[in-house]
Design an enzyme around this catalytic site. Structure first.
Site, PDB file in Angstrom:
ATOM      1  CD  GLU A  12      84.075  -2.907 -76.569  1.00 39.66           C
ATOM      2  OE1 GLU A  12      82.926  -2.955 -76.096  1.00 39.66           O
ATOM      3  OE2 GLU A  12      84.986  -3.686 -76.239  1.00 39.66           O
ATOM      4  CE  LYS A  66      81.152  -4.980 -72.996  1.00 38.04           C
ATOM      5  NZ  LYS A  66      82.184  -4.497 -73.922  1.00 38.04           N
ATOM      6  CG  ASP A 120      63.884  -4.886 -77.946  1.00 36.02           C
ATOM      7  OD1 ASP A 120      64.877  -4.517 -77.297  1.00 36.02           O
ATOM      8  OD2 ASP A 120      62.722  -4.816 -77.505  1.00 36.02           O
ATOM      9  CG  HIS A 172      90.727  -3.005 -76.537  1.00 31.78           C
ATOM     10  ND1 HIS A 172      89.934  -4.089 -76.778  1.00 31.78           N
ATOM     11  CD2 HIS A 172      89.923  -2.064 -75.999  1.00 31.78           C
ATOM     12  CE1 HIS A 172      88.710  -3.826 -76.393  1.00 31.78           C
ATOM     13  NE2 HIS A 172      88.672  -2.605 -75.928  1.00 31.78           N
TER      14      HIS A 172
END
Ligand code: MEV
Length: 440
Positions: A90, A277, A293, A394
């Protein structure tokens, strides 16, 4: 038509199979030479040993799916300076972490502590004699059960871990009970160890109490007692920095608005999921880079966020008065089940390097770094949201991806960069601008 023995095919045979499947399905042609090469070259590694290691991580491997491996420098945690590896696709996640690390570097850095390290496993079973009877039976067989797992536990015990205890819990359906087993797995994530012990305990339980009917034995990825806390803090006035000028905010405005944004995420689940998130943008990047993991840590983190029945933010803000001045404290608390030995950490050459550049932390230290990185990521995301918004930063990062897709020349790139300065354009707008340039 069904295929057998696919796993035994060579890489070339597997790719050939896909090419033929594509022909039989929709596209009406084989994979082109170029497409086949994309699979092969993505998998290319000059070192045969490394190539075969990657090959053996999973099954039916035909290629490798690359993700960028980036670095967050200047990461001050508990007085130690870390250079943190991050694997993420990202745009702007690594840049945001680096910006946050730099910001807090000047304000004392991050602080983390491990609260607890107990992991849990469950043997689910049916029993018709009632809770008191099964509890007493398990208690009277405890010594035998511990003896039965002695060999499996030996190596873990020598490293300071093993089964701490177990107890019977009432289950969720009629006659359902659970043997809940508590583990310490030291520097291993311990999934294989835990599952092996549980499967043995299931056998021992059924053997000792024949009226028990075993349903399943498996670790729980919910690890609320394998918990870490991280925080940053400074005087509210010290939150002042140049970026606030543009948004016309004082340090106090920033602190209050930041707290408001985090408080909203404490109470509003729609916002909390996005907020968390953002935390996992950082957490996952290091969990993956260290060969751990990420599905397990995500599952546990989200379950913890909903532990009181409502999904909430994992982080929180306190603004308190200390010695006549306001203090800003931003904290995160979450479960993290990680390992620094065994599993992929020992096999993936980059996971090994990741741990090396982190000074070969033990698991507790890795938990501290991962949590602090999640907090750093969260700080920068909320910072952007309450000031300029996230799209500007972004889009800057995203732009280079879009320009790659549009295969722009260096000259076109310059024009576009000037054009998009201070704007946030979407792909269609940029594409149309590039087409305009090319038309002229
Ligand atoms: C984007 O990947 C993450 C954010 O949406 C997190 C947040 O909203 O807090 C920016």
């Amino acid at each position: 038509m069904e295929i057998s023995g696919f796993s035994k095919f060579s890489q070339e045979q597997k790719i050939e199979y896909i090419a033929k499947r594509l022909m039989a399905n929709s596209r009406g042609n084989f994979l082109s030479e170029k497409e086949i090469m994309t699979y092969i070259q993505s998998f290319f590694h000059p070192n045969q040993h490394i190539k075969s290691t990657f090959n053996n991580f999973s099954e039916n491997t035909i290629s490798s799916f690359h993700l960028p491996y980036g670095i967050c420098p200047n990461f001050l945690l508990n007085g130690h300076l870390y250079t943190v590896p991050m694997v993420t696709e990202e745009s702007s996640v690594v840049a945001a972490a680096a910006k946050s690390a730099k910001f807090w570097f000047k304000r004392g850095g991050f602080h983390s502590e491990v609260v607890s390290t107990t992991k849990i496993g469950q043997v689910h079973f049916l029993y018709e004699g009632g809770f008191d009877k099964i509890s007493a039976l398990v208690e009277s067989n405890k010594k035998v059960f511990f003896e039965d797992i002695l060999t499996l536990e030996k190596s873990m015990r020598s490293r300071g871990g093993g089964v701490k205890d177990f107890e019977v819990k009432i289950g969720v359906v009629n006659n359902h009970y659970e043997l809940r087993v508590f583990f310490e797995t030291v520097n291993a994530m311990g999934a294989n160890f835990i599952n092996s012990i549980l499967e043995q305990l299931a056998v021992s339980l059924a053997h000792a109490i024949p009226s028990v009917s075993i349903i399943m034995a498996i670790l729980s990825n919910y690890t609320p007692d394998c918990l870490v806390r991280s925080f940053v803090e400074c005087k509210v006035e010290d939150l002042w920095h140049e970026d606030l000028k543009e948004s016309n905010m004082s340090a106090k405005d920033f602190a209050n608005k930041f707290k408001l944004a985090v408080d909203i995420a404490r109470e509003d689940s729609y916002r909390a999921v996005t907020h968390n998130k953002g935390i996992f943008n950082g957490i996952d990047a290091l969990v993956v880079a260290s060969g751990n993991d990420y599905r397990a840590t995500s599952a546990a983190g989200h379950a913890y966020a909903a532990r009181d029945g409502k999904y909430r933010s994992l982080s929180f803000v306190e603004i308190t008065e200390i010695d006549n001045s306001l203090n800003f404290k931003f904290s995160l608390e979450m479960p993290l089940s990680l390992g620094t030995t065994g599993g992929l950490t020992a096999l993936h050459p980059l996971a090994e390097l990741s741990l090396m550049i982190l000074n070969n932390p033990n698991t507790k230290d890795l938990m501290k770094i991962v949590a602090a990185l999640g907090l750093a990521q969260n700080f920068q995301a909320v910072h952007a949201l309450i000031t300029t918004g996230i799209q500007r930063g972004h889009m800057k990062m995203h732009l280079s991806n879009m320009l790659m897709v549009l295969k722009v020349t260096e000259n076109e790139k310059k024009c576009i960069e000037e054009y998009v300065e201070q704007k946030s354009l979407n792909f269609a707008e940029i594409k149309s601008y590039v087409e305009g340039l090319r038309y002229v």
